[in-house]
Design a protein around this motif. Structure first.
Motif, short mmCIF file in Angstrom:
data_model
loop_
_atom_site.label_atom_id
_atom_site.label_comp_id
_atom_site.label_asym_id
_atom_site.label_seq_id
_atom_site.Cartn_x
_atom_site.Cartn_y
_atom_site.Cartn_z
N ASP A 116 -14.72 28.32 -71.28
CA ASP A 116 -13.39 27.77 -70.99
C ASP A 116 -12.29 28.71 -71.45
OD1 ASP A 116 -14.43 25.47 -69.83
OD2 ASP A 116 -14.26 24.29 -71.68
N ARG A 117 -12.48 29.37 -72.58
CA ARG A 117 -11.42 30.22 -73.14
C ARG A 117 -11.34 31.60 -72.51
NH1 ARG A 117 -15.54 30.71 -77.32
NH2 ARG A 117 -16.11 32.90 -77.45
N ASN A 118 -12.28 31.95 -71.64
CA ASN A 118 -12.33 33.29 -71.06
C ASN A 118 -11.53 33.34 -69.76
OD1 ASN A 118 -12.95 35.86 -70.20
ND2 ASN A 118 -15.16 35.65 -70.48
N GLU A 119 -10.21 33.34 -69.90
CA GLU A 119 -9.31 33.33 -68.74
C GLU A 119 -9.54 34.47 -67.75
OE1 GLU A 119 -7.01 31.14 -67.60
OE2 GLU A 119 -7.61 29.72 -69.15
N PRO A 120 -9.74 35.71 -68.21
CA PRO A 120 -10.00 36.78 -67.23
C PRO A 120 -11.23 36.50 -66.38
CG PRO A 120 -9.44 37.73 -69.36
CD PRO A 120 -9.61 36.25 -69.58
N ALA A 121 -12.25 35.89 -66.98
CA ALA A 121 -13.46 35.56 -66.21
C ALA A 121 -13.15 34.50 -65.16
CB ALA A 121 -14.56 35.07 -67.14
N HIS A 122 -12.27 33.56 -65.47
CA HIS A 122 -11.93 32.52 -64.49
C HIS A 122 -11.39 33.15 -63.22
CE1 HIS A 122 -11.27 29.36 -67.91
NE2 HIS A 122 -12.45 29.95 -67.98
N HIS A 123 -10.55 34.16 -63.36
CA HIS A 123 -9.98 34.83 -62.19
C HIS A 123 -11.08 35.53 -61.39
CE1 HIS A 123 -5.96 33.91 -63.53
NE2 HIS A 123 -6.23 34.42 -64.72
N ALA A 124 -12.01 36.18 -62.08
CA ALA A 124 -13.09 36.88 -61.38
C ALA A 124 -13.98 35.89 -60.63
CB ALA A 124 -13.92 37.69 -62.39
N TRP A 125 -14.30 34.77 -61.27
CA TRP A 125 -15.15 33.77 -60.61
C TRP A 125 -14.43 33.17 -59.40
CZ3 TRP A 125 -20.17 33.25 -61.13
CH2 TRP A 125 -20.78 33.72 -62.28
N HIS A 126 -13.16 32.83 -59.54
CA HIS A 126 -12.38 32.30 -58.41
C HIS A 126 -12.35 33.30 -57.26
CE1 HIS A 126 -10.79 28.41 -59.62
NE2 HIS A 126 -10.57 28.91 -60.83
N ALA A 127 -12.15 34.58 -57.58
CA ALA A 127 -12.08 35.61 -56.54
C ALA A 127 -13.40 35.73 -55.78
CB ALA A 127 -11.72 36.96 -57.16
N SER A 128 -14.48 35.32 -56.40
CA SER A 128 -15.79 35.37 -55.74
C SER A 128 -16.18 34.05 -55.09
CB SER A 128 -16.87 35.79 -56.75
OG SER A 128 -16.66 37.14 -57.12
N GLY A 129 -15.23 33.10 -55.05
CA GLY A 129 -15.47 31.85 -54.34
C GLY A 129 -16.03 30.71 -55.18
N TYR A 130 -16.05 30.85 -56.49
CA TYR A 130 -16.55 29.81 -57.38
C TYR A 130 -15.38 29.00 -57.93
CZ TYR A 130 -21.11 32.01 -57.24
OH TYR A 130 -22.31 32.53 -56.81
N ALA A 131 -15.65 27.73 -58.23
CA ALA A 131 -14.61 26.86 -58.80
C ALA A 131 -15.28 25.87 -59.75
CB ALA A 131 -13.89 26.10 -57.69
N PRO A 132 -14.54 25.46 -60.78
CA PRO A 132 -15.11 24.47 -61.71
C PRO A 132 -15.23 23.10 -61.05
CG PRO A 132 -12.83 24.94 -62.28
CD PRO A 132 -13.19 25.86 -61.16
N GLU A 133 -16.19 22.34 -61.51
CA GLU A 133 -16.35 20.96 -61.07
C GLU A 133 -15.97 20.06 -62.25
OE1 GLU A 133 -20.44 20.72 -59.59
OE2 GLU A 133 -19.60 20.70 -57.57
N PRO A 134 -14.77 19.51 -62.24
CA PRO A 134 -14.28 18.79 -63.41
C PRO A 134 -15.03 17.50 -63.72
CG PRO A 134 -12.75 18.59 -61.58
CD PRO A 134 -13.82 19.56 -61.15
#
Length: 145
Positions: A116-134
């Motif tokens: 959760d705290r790894n904000e740069p990783a969130h951008h990389a995952w989103h750019a590859s088409g992944y999204a969190p499932e809340p």
């Protein structure tokens, strides 16, 4: 292949790579895992020799991802790119290799463990088409100390 990806080789890591992978994770991965030791990685490789994907350039590790498939779900762990090689498409190339592996095994959906705290990783995952499932939370019980 873009110029940034030239010379990049992605292959399954083997037993001879374990120490290099552990050193790489200390430099490039965010956070640690209870399995980040020689025995843990050796068990992974013994159980599924194709799961730990290693990206190399000039024989040096520049990225990793664990692409585990349990016959039901496709799980991604330890996507890491060396800080000096980020923003060159290596993470995306590793995910593409993992997704190809999953498709060949009959996988239908991939999920990823992302801090959760790894904000740069969130951008990389989103750019590859992944999204969190809340609606989901990860529940954990450690089986060893």
């Amino acid at each position: 292949m873009s110029d940034l990806l030239s010379g990049l080789r992605i292959r399954p890591a083997g037993s001879a790579d374990i120490n290099a992978v552990l050193r790489f994770w200390r430099d490039a991965a965010e956070g640690t895992s209870i399995s980040d030791d020689h025995d843990g990685v050796a068990r992974l490789i013994a159980r599924d020799p194709e799961a730990l994907l290693l990206a190399e350039r000039d024989g040096e590790p520049v990225g990793t991802v664990i692409a585990g498939f349990d016959g039901w779900r496709c799980h991604l762990y330890r996507l890491a790119v060396h800080p000096g090689h980020r923003r060159q498409g290596i993470g995306r190339a590793l995910l593409a290799a993992a997704e190809e592996r999953f498709a060949a095994l009959g996988g239908r959906r991939a999920d990823a463990m992302v801090l959760d705290r790894n904000e740069p990783a969130h951008h990389a995952w989103h750019a590859s088409g992944y999204a969190p499932e809340p609606q989901w939370s990860r529940w954990v019980r450690h089986l060893t100390d």
